[in-house]
Design a protein around this motif. Sequence first.
Motif, PDB file in Angstrom:
ATOM      1  N   GLN A   1       0.860  -1.175   0.000  1.00 17.95           N
ATOM      2  CA  GLN A   1       0.000   0.000   0.000  1.00 17.95           C
ATOM      3  C   GLN A   1       0.903   1.233   0.000  1.00 17.95           C
ATOM      4  O   GLN A   1       1.588   1.517   0.977  1.00 17.95           O
TER       5      GLN A   1
ATOM      6  N   TYR B   1      -5.055  10.541   2.943  1.00 16.95           N
ATOM      7  CA  TYR B   1      -6.300  10.197   2.256  1.00 16.95           C
ATOM      8  C   TYR B   1      -6.034   9.241   1.096  1.00 16.95           C
ATOM      9  O   TYR B   1      -6.714   8.236   0.936  1.00 16.95           O
ATOM     10  N   LEU B   2      -5.032   9.553   0.284  1.00 20.12           N
ATOM     11  CA  LEU B   2      -4.711   8.697  -0.862  1.00 20.12           C
ATOM     12  C   LEU B   2      -4.231   7.325  -0.422  1.00 20.12           C
ATOM     13  O   LEU B   2      -4.517   6.327  -1.082  1.00 20.12           O
TER      14      LEU B   2
ATOM     15  N   GLN C   1      -7.197   5.169   0.303  1.00 26.85           N
ATOM     16  CA  GLN C   1      -8.045   4.892  -0.848  1.00 26.85           C
ATOM     17  C   GLN C   1      -7.722   3.612  -1.603  1.00 26.85           C
ATOM     18  O   GLN C   1      -8.616   2.980  -2.128  1.00 26.85           O
ATOM     19  N   GLY C   2      -6.469   3.231  -1.699  1.00 28.45           N
ATOM     20  CA  GLY C   2      -6.155   2.070  -2.520  1.00 28.45           C
ATOM     21  C   GLY C   2      -4.816   1.465  -2.169  1.00 28.45           C
ATOM     22  O   GLY C   2      -4.067   1.977  -1.355  1.00 28.45           O
TER      23      GLY C   2
ATOM     24  N   GLN D   1      -1.208   3.745  -5.189  1.00 30.62           N
ATOM     25  CA  GLN D   1      -1.649   4.993  -5.802  1.00 30.62           C
ATOM     26  C   GLN D   1      -0.427   5.772  -6.280  1.00 30.62           C
ATOM     27  O   GLN D   1       0.535   5.916  -5.548  1.00 30.62           O
TER      28      GLN D   1
END
Length: 87
Positions: free
Chosen positions: A46, A73-74, A77-78, A81
Amino acid sequence: MSVPFLSTLEIRNLIERALLPDLCTCECTDGRTLDLTLQKLDDPAQKVVLNGIPLESLQSSRAIANLIGEARYLLVQGTTQHHRVSG
């Protein structure tokens, strides 16, 4: 171009410490932009990469806090990124 109030080292230190316990590295190779890499401590897959952040845009505590918030935040999210910040 205005005279910077914070040195590159100070900006890097503020960002890297604020993103603990996750692994964060900030690099400034050209003296004008910052590249930030953030990885989850418990899941290295991640990862967030922010490239080309203009150093002159990080001369206030609010701007630095916004960047830290965006990176966190990013990361949530995934898994992987890559995000390009335009300068």
